[in-house]
Design a protein around this motif. Structure first.
Motif, short mmCIF file in Angstrom:
data_model
loop_
_atom_site.label_atom_id
_atom_site.label_comp_id
_atom_site.label_asym_id
_atom_site.label_seq_id
_atom_site.Cartn_x
_atom_site.Cartn_y
_atom_site.Cartn_z
N ILE A 143 0.86 -1.19 0.00
CA ILE A 143 0.00 0.00 0.00
C ILE A 143 0.89 1.24 0.00
O ILE A 143 1.68 1.44 0.92
N ALA A 144 0.76 2.04 -1.04
CA ALA A 144 1.47 3.33 -1.05
C ALA A 144 0.54 4.36 -0.43
O ALA A 144 -0.65 4.39 -0.73
N THR A 145 1.11 5.18 0.45
CA THR A 145 0.27 6.23 1.01
C THR A 145 0.87 7.60 0.69
O THR A 145 2.08 7.80 0.80
N ILE A 180 2.86 13.04 -8.25
CA ILE A 180 3.93 12.20 -8.81
C ILE A 180 3.39 10.78 -8.95
O ILE A 180 2.39 10.43 -8.34
N ARG A 181 4.11 10.02 -9.74
CA ARG A 181 3.66 8.63 -9.92
C ARG A 181 4.07 7.78 -8.71
O ARG A 181 5.14 8.00 -8.12
N ASN A 182 3.25 6.82 -8.40
CA ASN A 182 3.56 5.84 -7.36
C ASN A 182 4.56 4.84 -7.93
O ASN A 182 4.19 3.89 -8.60
N SER A 183 5.82 5.09 -7.69
CA SER A 183 6.82 4.13 -8.19
C SER A 183 7.18 3.12 -7.10
O SER A 183 7.53 1.98 -7.38
N ASN A 184 7.05 3.53 -5.85
CA ASN A 184 7.45 2.62 -4.75
C ASN A 184 6.73 1.28 -4.80
O ASN A 184 7.37 0.23 -4.64
N PRO A 241 9.55 4.20 4.64
CA PRO A 241 9.49 5.61 4.31
C PRO A 241 9.05 5.81 2.86
O PRO A 241 9.02 4.85 2.07
N GLY A 242 8.72 7.04 2.51
CA GLY A 242 8.24 7.32 1.16
C GLY A 242 9.35 7.51 0.14
O GLY A 242 9.20 7.18 -1.04
N ASN A 243 10.47 8.04 0.58
CA ASN A 243 11.55 8.26 -0.38
C ASN A 243 11.98 6.94 -0.99
O ASN A 243 12.26 5.97 -0.25
P1 AMP Z 1 6.95 10.68 2.92
O1 AMP Z 1 7.75 9.60 3.53
O2 AMP Z 1 5.51 10.37 2.78
O3 AMP Z 1 7.18 11.98 3.62
O4 AMP Z 1 7.48 10.89 1.44
C1 AMP Z 1 8.83 11.24 1.21
C2 AMP Z 1 9.04 11.50 -0.26
O5 AMP Z 1 8.82 10.31 -0.98
C3 AMP Z 1 8.12 12.53 -0.84
O6 AMP Z 1 8.83 13.31 -1.76
C4 AMP Z 1 7.06 11.70 -1.51
O7 AMP Z 1 6.40 12.37 -2.56
C5 AMP Z 1 7.85 10.53 -2.02
N1 AMP Z 1 7.02 9.35 -2.13
C6 AMP Z 1 6.14 8.92 -1.19
N2 AMP Z 1 5.50 7.82 -1.62
C7 AMP Z 1 5.98 7.56 -2.85
C8 AMP Z 1 5.70 6.54 -3.81
N3 AMP Z 1 4.80 5.59 -3.57
N4 AMP Z 1 6.40 6.55 -4.96
C9 AMP Z 1 7.31 7.51 -5.20
N5 AMP Z 1 7.61 8.49 -4.35
C10 AMP Z 1 6.96 8.53 -3.18
#
Ligand code: AMP
Ligand code: MG
Length: 445
Positions: A217-219, A235-239, A332-334
């Motif tokens: 699950i991407a959030t 941005i695209r969900n690449s994670n 994490p999201g990065n």
């Molecule tokens: P976060 O951990 O939610 O603060 O996100 C940190 C960075 O990762 C931000 O620049 C987000 O836009 C990017 N990010 C979060 N989720 C994803 C994802 N599923 N795919 C690509 N980049 C993402």
């Protein structure tokens, strides 16, 4: 002394509580080591139940039972060469100036059987894989046997210019396994050659641990699916796709679930639903302490939060807990941080669930080709490329170490590890540890 230090450390950990929801302070240690994080997660997962699969589905998987051969392997003594079966005594003393001549009285191709006698002046032409006649104890390859008359086949006469030793060019019965012997032990990883070994031993089906299913699950409210062209601010969900690929690579079965926006209730509902349907839940994004970071709160609210940060970079914010009895890991999201967290902590857990017992990728020492400034006291993992010269391994870190990028990992083949500690510069030529990403954990270098 030790006791005071431990209490102080525990106190420090418990006090490092960075957030609060509904006034509840969460007592989860901050910045635990990567080793402790891995141990914690491993302690909360178990080997999956066992399923029976055809041997071709066993490639790279762990046997969950001892596997036995139903027959001797080889089932009978046979020739390892095309040649002539003799008794070594018959050609004793043979030399180029005093060769021993024998009559070829029979031929045994693979799949046939010769059960007759072999008289003193006689031998049997034999092919690779054919059963050794009981009357013979050696095979002489036909390249070193001269044909005196005929064509070398039955009815011919051949000359031996060298002596033979009993056992020459013979593969004995039961050489590799005896009937009833365990040939693959429970816990062993079955490789391609092992599949052949099993087939030869009559094992066509095998018990192994089921592959864990993983919900991904991407959030993030900024995310759109890769099929869309992102509009402003998106941005695209690449994670999710990288993590699904990592899950496949770890032997698991991933399902990419819909993107969950940055909303506590929505993410909570998605995570709770996933815990009912999957063996492991992985989220990415929203794992730190920002205004819209909710995964820690979701895990704490819906289950038990066990981990929130790990002393590594990229990827300090790593959430782990149990919801409805199912492990939930909030990466994490990065992208680079999510990838590293999966590789270092989630992957070992998924492997333990499949019965594997090695959890660390192999590491080699390599000389830096460029200096590395370590500005952060955390353990740093820099994307890098390993190469080799006459003096050993060299490693070149990627120019762009931004944790927001997948590209440098795609081009890299290892992570340079700069250990926890003071900021310092690692000089060109200095040895550093490199974790090899493409090499299975079972391989010890
Ligand atoms: P976060 O951990 O939610 O603060 O996100 C940190 C960075 O990762 C931000 O620049 C987000 O836009 C990017 N990010 C979060 N989720 C994803 C994802 N599923 N795919 C690509 N980049 C993402
Ligand atoms: Mg976010």
């Amino acid at each position: 002394m030790l006791c005071i230090a431990s209490v102080a450390l525990l106190w420090h950990n418990i006090l490092c509580l960075k957030y609060c929801r509904k006034g509840i302070v969460l007592a989860v240690p901050e910045l635990i080591s990567l080793e402790d994080a891995r141990e914690l997660v491993l302690a909360h997962v178990e080997a999956m139940d066992v399923e029976e699969v055809g041997i071709l589905d066993m490639i790279g998987r762990v046997a969950a039972e001892d596997l036995k051969s139903d027959i001797d392997i080889a089932p009978f003594a046979h020739s390892a060469m095309d040649g002539f079966a003799v008794r070594a005594l018959q050609v004793e003393g043979a030399a180029p100036d005093s060769p021993v001549e024998l009559d070829v009285i029979a031929e045994v191709p693979a799949g046939a059987w010769y059960g007759g006698e072999i008289g003193d002046g006689e031998c049997v032409r034999i092919m690779t894989g054919a059963p050794l006649p009981e009357a013979a104890d050696a095979v002489v390859k036909y390249e070193i046997v001269d044909v005196v008359s005929g064509d070398g086949r039955e009815g011919s006469r051949v000359a031996f210019a060298k002596p033979a030793t009993a056992g020459d060019n013979i593969r004995s019965a039961g050489e590799e396994a005896k009937a009833g012997e365990v040939i693959v032990h429970a816990g062993e990883v079955v490789h391609s050659a092992g599949i052949g070994f099993l087939a030869g031993c009559g094992v066509t089906r095998c018990k192994t641990h089921r592959r864990p299913t993983v919900a991904i699950i991407a959030t993030g409210s900024e995310l759109v699916e890769p099929t869309e062209v992102p509009t402003q601010g998106k941005i695209r969900n690449s994670n999710s796709y990288a993590l699904a690929a990592c899950a496949v690579d770890a032997g698991a079965v991933p399902t990419v679930l819909p993107i969950s926006p940055d909303d506590f209730e929505g993410l909570r509902a998605a995570v709770v639903a996933a815990t009912a349907d999957y063996d492991f839940v992985v989220t990415s994004g929203g794992a730190a302490n920002g205004d819209y970071d909710f995964i820690k709160k979701v895990v704490d609210d819906a289950g038990e939060l066990l981990m929130s940060t790990v002393n590594m970079r990229p990827g300090k914010a790593q959430t782990f807990g149990i919801v409805n009895g199912t492990p939930v890991f909030g990466l994490p999201g990065n992208p680079a941080a999510a990838y590293l967290g999966f590789e270092m902590i989630v992957r070992p857990a998924l492997r333990k669930m499949q019965g594997y017992s090695h959890f660390e990728r192999p590491t080699v020492k390599a000389r830096l080709t460029e200096l590395q400034k370590k500005k952060d006291p955390r353990r740093i993992f820099n994307r890098a490329t390993l190469s080799k010269d006459d003096a050993g391994y060299l490693v070149t870190p990627a120019k762009n170490q931004s944790s927001g990028l997948f590209g440098p990992i795609q081009k890299a083949n290892c992570f340079v590890v700069l250990p926890e500690g003071e900021a310092r510069t690692y000089e060109v030529g200095e040895f550093v540890d490199c974790v090899l990403l493409d090499i299975p954990e079972e391989v010890l270098l």
